[in-house]
Design a protein around this motif. Sequence first.
Motif, PDB file in Angstrom:
ATOM      1  N   GLN A   1      10.465 -25.810   5.739  1.00  0.00           N
ATOM      2  CA  GLN A   1      11.384 -26.704   5.591  1.00  0.00           C
ATOM      3  C   GLN A   1      12.128 -26.154   5.180  1.00  0.00           C
ATOM      4  O   GLN A   1      13.734 -26.694   4.659  1.00  0.00           O
ATOM      5  CB  GLN A   1      10.741 -27.078   4.306  1.00  0.00           C
ATOM      6  CG  GLN A   1       9.567 -28.293   4.868  1.00  0.00           C
ATOM      7  CD  GLN A   1       8.518 -28.932   3.357  1.00  0.00           C
ATOM      8  OE1 GLN A   1       8.408 -28.142   2.862  1.00  0.00           O
ATOM      9  NE2 GLN A   1       7.615 -29.837   3.642  1.00  0.00           N
TER      10      GLN A   1
ATOM     11  N   ALA B   1      14.675 -25.859   8.333  1.00  0.00           N
ATOM     12  CA  ALA B   1      14.988 -26.338   8.374  1.00  0.00           C
ATOM     13  C   ALA B   1      16.584 -26.886   8.024  1.00  0.00           C
ATOM     14  O   ALA B   1      17.527 -27.407   8.261  1.00  0.00           O
ATOM     15  CB  ALA B   1      14.039 -27.727   8.622  1.00  0.00           C
ATOM     16  N   TYR B   2      16.571 -27.070   6.395  1.00  0.00           N
ATOM     17  CA  TYR B   2      17.501 -27.512   5.875  1.00  0.00           C
ATOM     18  C   TYR B   2      18.704 -26.346   5.017  1.00  0.00           C
ATOM     19  O   TYR B   2      19.624 -27.149   5.165  1.00  0.00           O
ATOM     20  CB  TYR B   2      16.792 -27.614   4.417  1.00  0.00           C
ATOM     21  CG  TYR B   2      16.367 -29.360   4.157  1.00  0.00           C
ATOM     22  CD1 TYR B   2      17.100 -30.345   4.043  1.00  0.00           C
ATOM     23  CD2 TYR B   2      15.058 -29.112   4.225  1.00  0.00           C
ATOM     24  CE1 TYR B   2      15.934 -31.537   4.286  1.00  0.00           C
ATOM     25  CE2 TYR B   2      14.896 -30.305   4.221  1.00  0.00           C
ATOM     26  CZ  TYR B   2      15.317 -31.587   4.264  1.00  0.00           C
ATOM     27  OH  TYR B   2      13.862 -32.718   4.787  1.00  0.00           O
TER      28      TYR B   2
ATOM     29  N   PHE C   1       8.916 -28.334  16.689  1.00  0.00           N
ATOM     30  CA  PHE C   1       9.689 -28.110  15.793  1.00  0.00           C
ATOM     31  C   PHE C   1      11.477 -27.286  15.528  1.00  0.00           C
ATOM     32  O   PHE C   1      12.789 -27.839  15.049  1.00  0.00           O
ATOM     33  CB  PHE C   1       8.922 -27.635  15.185  1.00  0.00           C
ATOM     34  CG  PHE C   1       9.764 -27.184  13.255  1.00  0.00           C
ATOM     35  CD1 PHE C   1      10.256 -27.814  12.648  1.00  0.00           C
ATOM     36  CD2 PHE C   1       9.863 -26.563  12.441  1.00  0.00           C
ATOM     37  CE1 PHE C   1      10.926 -28.609  11.532  1.00  0.00           C
ATOM     38  CE2 PHE C   1      10.744 -25.900  12.263  1.00  0.00           C
ATOM     39  CZ  PHE C   1      11.182 -27.257  10.468  1.00  0.00           C
TER      40      PHE C   1
ATOM     41  N   ARG D   1      15.277 -28.456  14.501  1.00  0.00           N
ATOM     42  CA  ARG D   1      16.150 -27.054  14.370  1.00  0.00           C
ATOM     43  C   ARG D   1      17.962 -26.744  14.211  1.00  0.00           C
ATOM     44  O   ARG D   1      18.657 -27.511  13.926  1.00  0.00           O
ATOM     45  CB  ARG D   1      15.683 -26.033  13.872  1.00  0.00           C
ATOM     46  CG  ARG D   1      14.726 -26.483  13.015  1.00  0.00           C
ATOM     47  CD  ARG D   1      13.445 -24.810  12.329  1.00  0.00           C
ATOM     48  NE  ARG D   1      14.879 -23.560  12.739  1.00  0.00           N
ATOM     49  CZ  ARG D   1      14.431 -22.391  13.188  1.00  0.00           C
ATOM     50  NH1 ARG D   1      13.929 -22.450  14.212  1.00  0.00           N
ATOM     51  NH2 ARG D   1      15.435 -21.642  13.227  1.00  0.00           N
TER      52      ARG D   1
ATOM     53  N   PHE E   1      16.908 -34.489  10.626  1.00  0.00           N
ATOM     54  CA  PHE E   1      15.804 -33.829   9.565  1.00  0.00           C
ATOM     55  C   PHE E   1      14.737 -34.712   9.699  1.00  0.00           C
ATOM     56  O   PHE E   1      13.398 -34.229   9.391  1.00  0.00           O
ATOM     57  CB  PHE E   1      16.156 -34.687   7.782  1.00  0.00           C
ATOM     58  CG  PHE E   1      17.583 -33.197   7.941  1.00  0.00           C
ATOM     59  CD1 PHE E   1      17.137 -31.806   7.426  1.00  0.00           C
ATOM     60  CD2 PHE E   1      18.835 -33.008   7.626  1.00  0.00           C
ATOM     61  CE1 PHE E   1      18.356 -30.696   7.445  1.00  0.00           C
ATOM     62  CE2 PHE E   1      19.903 -32.389   6.892  1.00  0.00           C
ATOM     63  CZ  PHE E   1      19.282 -31.182   7.366  1.00  0.00           C
ATOM     64  N   GLN E   2      14.592 -36.146   9.872  1.00  0.00           N
ATOM     65  CA  GLN E   2      13.098 -36.891   9.580  1.00  0.00           C
ATOM     66  C   GLN E   2      12.305 -36.041  11.269  1.00  0.00           C
ATOM     67  O   GLN E   2      11.347 -36.182  10.629  1.00  0.00           O
ATOM     68  CB  GLN E   2      13.467 -38.652   9.852  1.00  0.00           C
ATOM     69  CG  GLN E   2      14.212 -38.777   8.486  1.00  0.00           C
ATOM     70  CD  GLN E   2      14.411 -40.149   8.844  1.00  0.00           C
ATOM     71  OE1 GLN E   2      14.725 -41.256  10.009  1.00  0.00           O
ATOM     72  NE2 GLN E   2      14.209 -40.772   7.792  1.00  0.00           N
TER      73      GLN E   2
ATOM     74  N   ASN F   1      10.946 -32.875  10.522  1.00  0.00           N
ATOM     75  CA  ASN F   1       9.695 -33.191   9.633  1.00  0.00           C
ATOM     76  C   ASN F   1       8.299 -33.583  10.212  1.00  0.00           C
ATOM     77  O   ASN F   1       7.877 -33.253  10.177  1.00  0.00           O
ATOM     78  CB  ASN F   1      10.141 -33.840   8.209  1.00  0.00           C
ATOM     79  CG  ASN F   1      10.549 -33.372   7.907  1.00  0.00           C
ATOM     80  OD1 ASN F   1      10.590 -32.188   6.887  1.00  0.00           O
ATOM     81  ND2 ASN F   1      12.066 -34.044   6.940  1.00  0.00           N
ATOM     82  N   ARG F   2       9.348 -34.425  11.002  1.00  0.00           N
ATOM     83  CA  ARG F   2       7.533 -35.210  11.966  1.00  0.00           C
ATOM     84  C   ARG F   2       6.846 -34.491  12.520  1.00  0.00           C
ATOM     85  O   ARG F   2       6.065 -34.211  13.406  1.00  0.00           O
ATOM     86  CB  ARG F   2       8.559 -36.390  13.358  1.00  0.00           C
ATOM     87  CG  ARG F   2       8.234 -37.620  11.928  1.00  0.00           C
ATOM     88  CD  ARG F   2       8.741 -38.832  12.923  1.00  0.00           C
ATOM     89  NE  ARG F   2       9.542 -39.378  13.426  1.00  0.00           N
ATOM     90  CZ  ARG F   2      10.734 -39.428  13.475  1.00  0.00           C
ATOM     91  NH1 ARG F   2      10.904 -39.350  12.476  1.00  0.00           N
ATOM     92  NH2 ARG F   2      11.852 -39.380  14.539  1.00  0.00           N
TER      93      ARG F   2
ATOM     94  N   LEU G   1       7.097 -30.745  12.245  1.00  0.00           N
ATOM     95  CA  LEU G   1       5.821 -29.769  11.008  1.00  0.00           C
ATOM     96  C   LEU G   1       4.868 -30.249  10.566  1.00  0.00           C
ATOM     97  O   LEU G   1       4.097 -29.852  10.831  1.00  0.00           O
ATOM     98  CB  LEU G   1       7.585 -29.600  10.539  1.00  0.00           C
ATOM     99  CG  LEU G   1       6.444 -28.891   8.703  1.00  0.00           C
ATOM    100  CD1 LEU G   1       6.107 -27.862   9.543  1.00  0.00           C
ATOM    101  CD2 LEU G   1       7.531 -28.390   7.999  1.00  0.00           C
ATOM    102  N   THR G   2       4.951 -31.881  10.295  1.00  0.00           N
ATOM    103  CA  THR G   2       3.742 -32.284  10.330  1.00  0.00           C
ATOM    104  C   THR G   2       2.974 -32.750  11.150  1.00  0.00           C
ATOM    105  O   THR G   2       1.758 -32.726  11.168  1.00  0.00           O
ATOM    106  CB  THR G   2       4.544 -34.119   9.729  1.00  0.00           C
ATOM    107  OG1 THR G   2       4.855 -33.860   8.946  1.00  0.00           O
ATOM    108  CG2 THR G   2       2.897 -34.678   9.681  1.00  0.00           C
TER     109      THR G   2
END
Length: 132
Positions: free
Chosen positions: A58, A61-62, A95, A99, A111-112, A115-116, A118-119
Amino acid sequence: MSLEKFSYIIAIILLLSSIISPIVVAIINNMHQTKMKQIEIFENNKTQALANFIENAQQVAYNPTDSETELNYANSFNVLFLYFSNISLDTISKFDKCRAEIVKNDTTENFQKANRELTSIVQELSKQIVKM
């Protein structure tokens, strides 16, 4: 052999078994408890490694251009190799592509997507965690 000698032999056998049996049971139980504790520690470490990876993924990613964040992410991914089977660089390739898209264009949609992905990684690896 007389009945009296036979009674003494039986009494000695019962005495020895009453002394030896609890000792053997205690040894076996201790071995089992030790093995269970090792499994528990391993599974806790596995869960912690996954949590650490999620946190670092996370962060990267940010903050995709920070070299320290990137290093922490890579290190946390490498630790996963110790605890999870069927893991490879392909595990994080989608992922990492997300990025790269975030670096080009840091939209909410990108970003979504990250996150998907990564999930998806976490869901796959979570299947390998033993619930105690």
